[in-house]
Motif scaffolding. Sequence first.
Motif, PDB file in Angstrom:
ATOM      1  N   ASN A   1      40.588  38.244  35.958  1.00  0.00           N
ATOM      2  CA  ASN A   1      39.225  37.129  36.470  1.00  0.00           C
ATOM      3  C   ASN A   1      38.472  37.378  35.058  1.00  0.00           C
TER       4      ASN A   1
ATOM      5  N   HIS B   1      33.483  37.155  40.740  1.00  0.00           N
ATOM      6  CA  HIS B   1      34.863  36.195  40.401  1.00  0.00           C
ATOM      7  C   HIS B   1      35.032  35.453  41.015  1.00  0.00           C
TER       8      HIS B   1
ATOM      9  N   GLU C   1      35.015  41.843  39.065  1.00  0.00           N
ATOM     10  CA  GLU C   1      35.551  41.223  40.544  1.00  0.00           C
ATOM     11  C   GLU C   1      34.755  40.438  41.539  1.00  0.00           C
TER      12      GLU C   1
ATOM     13  N   SER D   1      37.284  32.246  41.917  1.00  0.00           N
ATOM     14  CA  SER D   1      39.039  31.550  42.704  1.00  0.00           C
ATOM     15  C   SER D   1      39.007  30.165  41.572  1.00  0.00           C
TER      16      SER D   1
END
Lengths: 217, 470
Positions: B147, B108, B105, B110
């Motif tokens: 993710n 990650h 995460e 986006s």
Amino acid sequence: MGTGDEEYDYLFKVVLIGDSGVGKSNLLARFTRNEFNLESKSTIGVEFATRSIKVNKKIIKAQIWDTAGQERYRAITSAYYRGAVGALLVYDIAKQLTYQNVERWLSELRDHADQNIVIMLVGNKSDLRHLRAVPADEATAFAEANNLSFIETSALDSTNVETAFENILTEIYNIVSQKQMRDPPEGDTIRPTNIEPIDVKPTVNSDNVRKQCCQSS
Amino acid sequence: MLDLDIRKMGDHIQKYANDNDMNLKNSFWKKNIRNLPGRASPKKESKSVSSSASTSFDDFQESVSDAWEIEAEDEILRISDVKISKRVAHSAAVNVINNHKASIEEIHKSKNYSNSDPQGESSSQTNKESRNTENRVNFSNSEVDTNKLTKFQVLLESNLLNLDDLKKLSWSGVPVEIRPMTWRLLAGYLPTSAERRQEALDRKRIDYANLVKQYYDTDKDEVYKDIYRQIHIDIPRMSTPLFQQTTVQEMFERILFIWAIRHPASGYVQGMNDLVTPFYVVFLQEYLPIGTNIETLDVSSISKKNRDSLEADSFWCLSKFLDGIQDNYIFAQLGIQYKVNQLKELIQRIDGALHEHLMKHGIDYLQFSFRWMNNLLTRELPLRCSIRLWDTYLAESDRFATFQLYVCAAFLLHWRLELLEEKDFQGLMLMLQNLQTQNWTDTEISLLVAEAYRLKFTFADAPNHLTTKR
């Protein structure tokens, strides 16, 4: 399943051998669970199952080892012959080659099993009448010549499956009980049960057999 | 080609002999805790483990460092005597998985991944729908978050793939959408350079088609006929409806036959068909909409060209995969016998009570673990779980043969309580042959491999701290 605490008088180890695809696993499934599976997967190594039957008011527990038929597994499976008092040598009545290979299986047994092992020749898939490739009299003659008992079975329609196992277990029982009458094993009075795993050399497996029997008593 | 294989096999046997030699000298679990000149120190070992490609589990180390601080030999000694409760092991494994998720995460980026979804479908919806279909192969990501998928896609789209990163990421499971491509790369079937990939794929598929023409479509030699006969007996016995289709059976027969004659030292061994299945099913999914139930699928409805590709990809990946474990299948199956002994020594060391229990009732490790090793647990697990397990096996690449031993150990230990309750040989044997994994999902496999990793990390090549007598 799995309740080993049940009482029994004798424990016999039996192996199922023979070429791939002759129906060894299904014979075992039919005898121990009354099941049959048309597409049962190939056996990898060995598989184990058990069932008890009554012979002469004695309870005989059969520990049956089902072996993989492929040659590559021979080194692994032959280890299981040790301590076995009976062998069902299975071929497929519709496949000549599996019958021809019976000789090879016999020599496997001679090499790896106890010399007194009781052998039964089993022609399986007797339901495939229209595809028969091995005449019953030929197999009967071969069995007689080699001092084997012989039976034809069908794991699919159940024909003779019970009988086959009952016969071999009875035969083993007769040998064992006669032997006991002839020369009662030393220390027999100490052992509470009449366990005498035929005349086999002491191996890990037969030791286990003994241990187990004593535990259950 | 055959010559090469024989030579390679010779190497395998030689390697085995060497291993065996070493085994005789040092024993697999070194019996002596004194430092011997030239022997790797445990510190060094642990370092080499952590610096290897499995560092995705660095966090694992951290999360359990309080319990597993390996500083000195006597520290290890103490550790070995500690009975590791299942609960502790379990929570450690859960930590690993959570840490891993958290770390993904963090990095990650986006990005709207659904645009680059190779299937062009919204998979997240399918995920929810098929979450409860326990008894069939799950084609959707039930447990891997988006993710992770994004991270995979970034990696796969880079011009020069970092294979180590891909392995790290794959170790804890590959999202279903990009599994086929990921497996091809992990297996070393496709090059890391993105621009060479398609060309390589085309060439390998043509190569395979030629092999089929050369060996399968022509008259077979007598030796080959035996191999073919055996394969031909076994394939129709694969019980699920998918494998009852003639088209599928013929594909499997060709794959196995050609593999067998190209590897004469082992040839075809019963059970290998089960090792093709995960590859086949994963590559098959590329030609189907996500969520398709393969049990009702008619494979002949897929175009001939796609079926050929599917078959070739399965063949090459199987070949790469089996390369590392060929001694499992040579005469007398020495590789397996060796590993079964290792398993026995390992269990004896880490769970004396269970080992004694099995011994007391006359259970021989070979009796139950032979199949685990020969079929890499495929017979013990539902197919969807085997596929998840393959993610980790493939991510382990060269080390997977050793790793599998620890997976088997973790698998056995998983059932320790149930096994300890069985009071005789028969009960134990029947249970071991028929372990109840029908309801297992990715979660159980993730815990299993995490536990295997922990065992390997703690015990592999460490000096012997065995206190039990033999």
